[in-house]
Design a protein around this motif. Structure first.
Motif, mmCIF file in Angstrom:
data_model
loop_
_atom_site.group_PDB
_atom_site.id
_atom_site.type_symbol
_atom_site.label_atom_id
_atom_site.label_comp_id
_atom_site.label_asym_id
_atom_site.label_seq_id
_atom_site.Cartn_x
_atom_site.Cartn_y
_atom_site.Cartn_z
ATOM 1 N N ALA A 83 -11.628 0.140 -10.410
ATOM 2 C CA ALA A 83 -10.995 1.447 -10.175
ATOM 3 C C ALA A 83 -11.739 2.213 -9.085
ATOM 4 N N GLY A 84 -13.066 2.131 -9.117
ATOM 5 C CA GLY A 84 -13.852 2.815 -8.092
ATOM 6 C C GLY A 84 -13.633 2.223 -6.713
ATOM 7 N N ILE A 85 -13.524 0.887 -6.644
ATOM 8 C CA ILE A 85 -13.270 0.236 -5.353
ATOM 9 C C ILE A 85 -11.915 0.655 -4.802
ATOM 10 N N MET A 86 -10.888 0.731 -5.665
ATOM 11 C CA MET A 86 -9.546 1.114 -5.205
ATOM 12 C C MET A 86 -9.492 2.586 -4.815
ATOM 13 N N ASP A 87 -10.166 3.447 -5.594
ATOM 14 C CA ASP A 87 -10.237 4.859 -5.199
ATOM 15 C C ASP A 87 -10.939 5.000 -3.854
ATOM 16 N N GLY A 88 -11.991 4.205 -3.673
ATOM 17 C CA GLY A 88 -12.685 4.227 -2.390
ATOM 18 C C GLY A 88 -11.806 3.727 -1.264
ATOM 19 N N ALA A 89 -10.990 2.701 -1.550
ATOM 20 C CA ALA A 89 -10.074 2.174 -0.533
ATOM 21 C C ALA A 89 -9.050 3.230 -0.136
ATOM 22 N N ALA A 90 -8.566 4.013 -1.125
ATOM 23 C CA ALA A 90 -7.606 5.078 -0.817
ATOM 24 C C ALA A 90 -8.225 6.107 0.110
ATOM 25 N N THR A 91 -9.501 6.417 -0.097
ATOM 26 C CA THR A 91 -10.192 7.359 0.786
ATOM 27 C C THR A 91 -10.462 6.729 2.145
ATOM 28 N N CYS A 92 -10.915 5.480 2.143
ATOM 29 C CA CYS A 92 -11.232 4.796 3.394
ATOM 30 C C CYS A 92 -9.994 4.545 4.248
#
Length: 616
Positions: free
Chosen positions: A245-254
């Motif tokens: 979940a953290g990786i995907m949230d980070g991907a949304a920001t990135c």
């Protein structure tokens, strides 16, 4: 009523010949080569993100797995980038997604896209100028901000703490540079982008001497969570402390760190060879920027533990943390060059969008006037630069940053939809001039040829069916995104109803996509075409709509206010002054000429009689 509604869907065919200027007078100068376009794209994209975002996402979302977040975001951005690249080859005109949607979807949607791109670039320019001011302020130990607080304080909610005359001045100076001429500003961008890339390479190479592999293997007990940080701050430790979940949230920001390649498409009319160089520059920019982000985020998280990252100035702080103050100061100075290139890259598309809209008559035509000496839209450049400078001077932009996202995502979605519309349009209905088929460079890969031959030729019936499937796909994407966003908590908790609803909509999406893929498609080709149609455009639509639904309610409210202002502009001016309306009026006049001639002719039933002269 029907005629009024037809105005919303009329498509742009007027003035699409790249060699002509339909209004007479000077045109934009074609001075940008492939390298200029690549430097423009890299400069626009590789700015605030690389100096801020890597540390922020590592600390708050993904931990050391921030590099994976950038990888996922790069793939998502690539879907939108290839759609832009195809339209850069099809419609090499100033205006980016605005023009693309105008020639395929219709006038109303084009105005919506153009109006939101104006908002995106305005806020983007103001926010980058503000970031430049803050980075410079840190370089001088906050003496500038302290002086502004003493002399020009602001005490109002939603505004900044002081009047930032430095951000205002920087924006005005760069606006003047752009108004002076595109070639001069492109040279400025090229130089600053080279310095920026050198600074990024310095961070990666120098940082390799201070990496510690154990920073990717920090256990939960080694994070000192009970002394300084809470358990929520540090996650579970390791390479991905906040999980998938953290990786995907980070991907949304990135994902938003890759915004900037559309500035290349906005300058199509100033490119020397747009049909070849625009697609090449877009894809090259995406590759260069990804490797820069991936390298910086990898080195950064190996130098400093993820939970100790500085979310505001991570690169500078990292070198200070390992005792390399001189390198930290050097990187800080280099960041000013990088942010300057990003600022100029954010400003360049803004007057070009207004120029394209004013040329079409959707906003005031005076804004599209080209200066004969500089061959740039001087009035639009200076006026919009002043507006952006005022925003950067007085506003606290933290609450407005999301507004950049909504315009960009909407533009990406409409470009993907436009690609689908063109690909499934009946060949007999296409206007070769409109879609700019270039026989000299036309090509097809074998898969496209086999697919087109196997599915047969397009017809009016297949076109109508494809349009219905495209519309239903977008609605299903909206439904799936709403369930995933609004029911996220219940879905994670294992709610059966939400899970079943998600599975049903996902299955309908898959069926819809397969049915669309089975439809005949156009056999017309251009220099660059999106591969794997309709899969890639459809994935782009799904990702963009999902990210739009994740934006805050306040962002949607501000978006509504901006669109309300735009509706007054379009309904009060643009719908009546549109060049397409003028073209339709002239076409009707030409069609009326035979009828008028018939009405004015002699009656054919009158018997012709010989003339008789009396003689004496």
């Amino acid at each position: 009523m029907a005629l009024f509604l037809q105005r919303f869907t009329r498509r742009k065919t007027h003035g699409l010949d790249e060699n002509l200027n339909e209004h007479g007078g000077p045109k934009l100068a074609r001075v940008l080569g492939a390298f200029d376009l690549v430097f423009l794209g890299v400069g626009s994209t590789l700015g605030v993100g690389v100096y801020v975002l890597a540390g922020e996402v590592a600390k708050n979302n993904a931990g050391p797995a921030v590099c994976i977040s950038f990888l996922i975001a790069a793939f998502a951005s690539a879907f939108a980038a290839v759609c832009y690249a195809e339209f850069g080859a099809r419609v090499p005109k100033a205006g980016s997604a605005y023009v693309y949607s105008y020639v395929t979807v219709g006038e109303l949607m084009a105005f919506v896209i153009g109006w939101n791109l104006v908002l995106e670039y305005l806020i983007g320019t103001a926010s980058v100028a503000k970031s430049f001011s803050e980075n410079f302020d840190k370089l001088v130990n906050k003496s500038m901000s302290n002086a502004f607080l003493d002399v020009f304080p602001i005490d109002a909610p939603g505004l900044g703490p002081y009047v930032d005359w430095f951000a205002f001045s920087v924006t005005i100076v760069l606006s003047g540079l752009l108004a002076f001429g595109m070639k001069g500003s492109s040279l400025f961008t090229n130089v600053f982008t080279v310095v920026n890339l050198a600074n990024v390479l310095l961070v990666i190479i120098a940082g390799l001497f201070f990496v510690d592999g154990s920073n990717w293997q920090i256990s939960f007990n080694e994070t000192d969570y009970n002394e300084t940080f809470t358990e929520e701050d540090v996650g579970v430790g390791g390479f991905a402390p906040f999980g998938l979940a953290g990786i995907m949230d980070g991907a949304a920001t990135c994902f938003f760190a890759f915004v900037g390649f559309d500035s290349i498409a906005a300058t199509s009319e100033e490119a020397k060879n747009p049909k070849r160089d625009i697609p090449l520059a877009i894809m090259t920019t995406l590759v260069v920027v990804f490797f820069a982000y991936f390298g910086v985020s990898t080195v950064l998280t190996l130098m400093v533990p993820y939970y100790l990252q500085d979310p505001n100035t991570p690169l500078v702080s990292a070198f200070f943390d390992v005792g390399q103050e001189e390198l930290g100061i050097t990187v800080s100075i280099g960041s000013l060059f990088g942010i300057s290139a990003s600022l100029l890259g954010a400003m360049i598309p803004l007057p070009r969008i207004i120029y394209a809209m004013s040329r079409d008559g959707l906003v005031f035509r005076i804004l599209g006037r080209i200066h004969r000496k500089t061959q740039t839209p001087v009035l639009a450049t200076l006026l919009l630069g002043l507006f952006a400078a005022i925003l950067s001077m007085i506003f606290d932009l933290s609450a407005l940053i999301d507004m950049m996202s909504i315009g960009t995502l909407l533009a990406y979605s409409l470009v993907a939809v436009s690609v689908l519309i063109i690909r499934f349009t009946h060949d007999a209905d296409e206007d070769g001039k409109l879609f700019n088929s270039n026989n000299e460079h036309d090509h097809k890969d074998n898969s496209e040829c086999l697919s087109a031959d196997f599915l047969g030729s397009t017809t009016n019936r297949s076109q109508k069916k494809a349009y219905i499937l495209i519309g239903s796909y977008c609605l299903l994407c909206l439904g799936l995104a709403l369930i995933l966003v609004l029911g996220e908590t219940k879905l994670q908790a294992g709610d059966v109803g939400i899970a079943v609803g998600t599975a049903i909509i996902a299955a309908l999406l898959a069926i819809n996509l397969a049915w669309l893929a089975w439809q005949p498609r156009s056999k017309r080709t251009v220099y660059f075409m999106v591969p794997l149609v309709p899969l890639i455009p459809c994935l782009s639509i799904l990702i963009n709509i999902y990210l739009m639904m994740r934006l805050s309610t306040a962002t949607w409210i501000r978006f509504g206010v901006w669109m309300l202002v735009g509706s007054f502009m379009y309904l009060g001016y643009g719908i009546n002054e549109s060049s397409e309306k003028e073209k339709a009026y002239r076409k009707r006049k030409i069609q009326d000429i035979p009828l008028m001639m018939k009405e004015l002719s002699f009656d054919e039933d009158i018997e012709e009689r010989p003339l008789i002269f009396d003689s004496d």
